[in-house]
Design a protein around this motif. Sequence first.
Motif, PDB file in Angstrom:
ATOM      1  N   GLU A 191       1.995   1.716  -3.484  1.00  0.00           N
ATOM      2  CA  GLU A 191       0.849   2.166  -4.268  1.00  0.00           C
ATOM      3  C   GLU A 191       0.640   3.660  -4.095  1.00  0.00           C
ATOM      4  O   GLU A 191       0.372   4.383  -5.052  1.00  0.00           O
ATOM      5  CB  GLU A 191      -0.419   1.454  -3.799  1.00  0.00           C
ATOM      6  N   ASN A 192       0.783   4.086  -2.874  1.00  0.00           N
ATOM      7  CA  ASN A 192       0.612   5.487  -2.554  1.00  0.00           C
ATOM      8  C   ASN A 192       1.666   6.357  -3.235  1.00  0.00           C
ATOM      9  O   ASN A 192       1.358   7.387  -3.828  1.00  0.00           O
ATOM     10  CB  ASN A 192       0.703   5.648  -1.032  1.00  0.00           C
ATOM     11  N   THR A 248      -4.652  -6.850   0.791  1.00  0.00           N
ATOM     12  CA  THR A 248      -3.704  -6.711   1.902  1.00  0.00           C
ATOM     13  C   THR A 248      -4.328  -7.189   3.221  1.00  0.00           C
ATOM     14  O   THR A 248      -3.711  -7.084   4.281  1.00  0.00           O
ATOM     15  CB  THR A 248      -3.253  -5.248   2.058  1.00  0.00           C
ATOM     16  N   THR A 254      -7.720  -0.951   4.373  1.00  0.00           N
ATOM     17  CA  THR A 254      -7.386   0.163   3.492  1.00  0.00           C
ATOM     18  C   THR A 254      -8.622   0.687   2.772  1.00  0.00           C
ATOM     19  O   THR A 254      -9.402  -0.089   2.234  1.00  0.00           O
ATOM     20  CB  THR A 254      -6.385  -0.291   2.407  1.00  0.00           C
ATOM     21  N   ARG A 304       0.827  -1.205   0.000  1.00  0.00           N
ATOM     22  CA  ARG A 304       0.000   0.000   0.000  1.00  0.00           C
ATOM     23  C   ARG A 304       0.864   1.259   0.000  1.00  0.00           C
ATOM     24  O   ARG A 304       0.524   2.252  -0.633  1.00  0.00           O
ATOM     25  CB  ARG A 304      -0.916   0.024   1.226  1.00  0.00           C
TER      26      ARG A 304
END
Lengths: 233, 233
Positions: free
Chosen positions: A144-145, B91, B95, A141
Amino acid sequence: MASQFPLETRYWYLRDHQLFRHLNSAELRQICLITNFKTAKKSEIIYFAHDEQNRVYLLKKGIIKIVELDEDGTETVKDVLQKGDLFGQLTLDDTEMEEYAIALSDYVTCCSFLIEDFEEVIRQHPSLAIKFTKLIGMRFRRLENRYSNLMFKDVRTRLLLFLEDWAEKEGTVENNAIMLKNYLTHQDMAGLVCSTRQTVSQLFNEFKQHGLIDYNRSSIIIPDLKRLKSLVN
Amino acid sequence: MASQFPLETRYWYLRDHQLFRHLNSAELRQICLITNFKTAKKSEIIYFAHDEQNRVYLLKKGIIKIVELDEDGTETVKDVLQKGDLFGQLTLDDTEMEEYAIALSDYVTCCSFLIEDFEEVIRQHPSLAIKFTKLIGMRFRRLENRYSNLMFKDVRTRLLLFLEDWAEKEGTVENNAIMLKNYLTHQDMAGLVCSTRQTVSQLFNEFKQHGLIDYNRSSIIIPDLKRLKSLVN
DNA sequence: AGCCAAATGTCAGGAAGCCGACATTCGGGG
DNA sequence: CCCCGAATGTCGGCTTCCTGACATTTGGCT
């Protein structure tokens, strides 16, 4: 290397990590046996991927930066890691990587496992499997960010987001302002936000002129984090 | 929805995936009970993240695209997935995601699990845990790769790499050339390589002029993949 | 104290590619 | 078969930021 650490110390180091915290002492001692420990002082290389494509690392203490080597020898800072973070062959496969890690804080300690050994540990402790998966997920994540920032935001914004993030993670409050101990060069930061040394330098000066930050080589001060955040479009 | 699928069909669908292949039939039937199945036809939405932040999906059949929604309503194609790929809350955490999936092929089938259920399955089948972790790992490396392309390569190169990749994954050989069935618009491809519709359109024309590719709305033909590869600097 | 390499400051081109605007073409549904 | 909305083609201006070049400062090391 390993002999520097008495078994008891190694044991406590392992236990300190959220991956292993829930295991009982017999299990931990078992895992201790297949764990390799390593230390480094500031500016020393603690890990060089080319030599050890088959190990997963856990950062136990200190801060490191991961530097990626391009085919043509260019070096780019890919990440800055802290206590608890994973690095090395964290996908448990045989991905070719050209990178190394350098200690940024005075003392760094990390431990590592052969991926085959680590897989065996996972197999025997399913709860650990889930924790590990979630750690990788967090990394996913985060990447991804960064990808999405690179796609949609300009350099100024990315740099502001970077400072904001850093401040929230490591900032200490000092007479009403946030203080960051700076262990990164403009070149390093450029790598992290995908820009160039010169542009980072220019933006830093601009931020200083606007009173957003104050800085020198060893520290960065943010008098008003809210104001900084409000400039992120 | 689920009732469309007799238990036997569901069973075989699951068994077909590399995550579950090694399980015995009793175990599989057990997992079947907590699995949700879904189908869609071309252009239909098969998944909308906002409504189901707590499910992991497995694409069983067909091709889909994942479209991300920006705060201001902009839509960007983030990924194109194929049989066997994971999506959704992969994940296993909470999120926040604003994305949806659309079927690109005529018929799409996928199955999903509540993340709590899926964690329980992992807990009971450690070997599955490792496979899952490695799948996430592959996704991680793929993203890393895209990030690095975005950082170091220009749009032309990224688009060439994209075509190369696509050709190797889905290309069929047709009288000495590689044929791709095209289900993406220039806009879609722009999202995937981080550029704009206009630029992709221009580059496609340039490639056509140089004889690198031939194309229309429904297909792309690459007469000489080697030549295309050689242009990737 | 003084030296040197590394880090930082600064500036003037220049290129890549985004953006808006508009024309053209295609293809599926009535 | 026709029509309309979506997809594609094309262009010029403009912005951002990279590039190279050079000056200046800093801090560790001897």
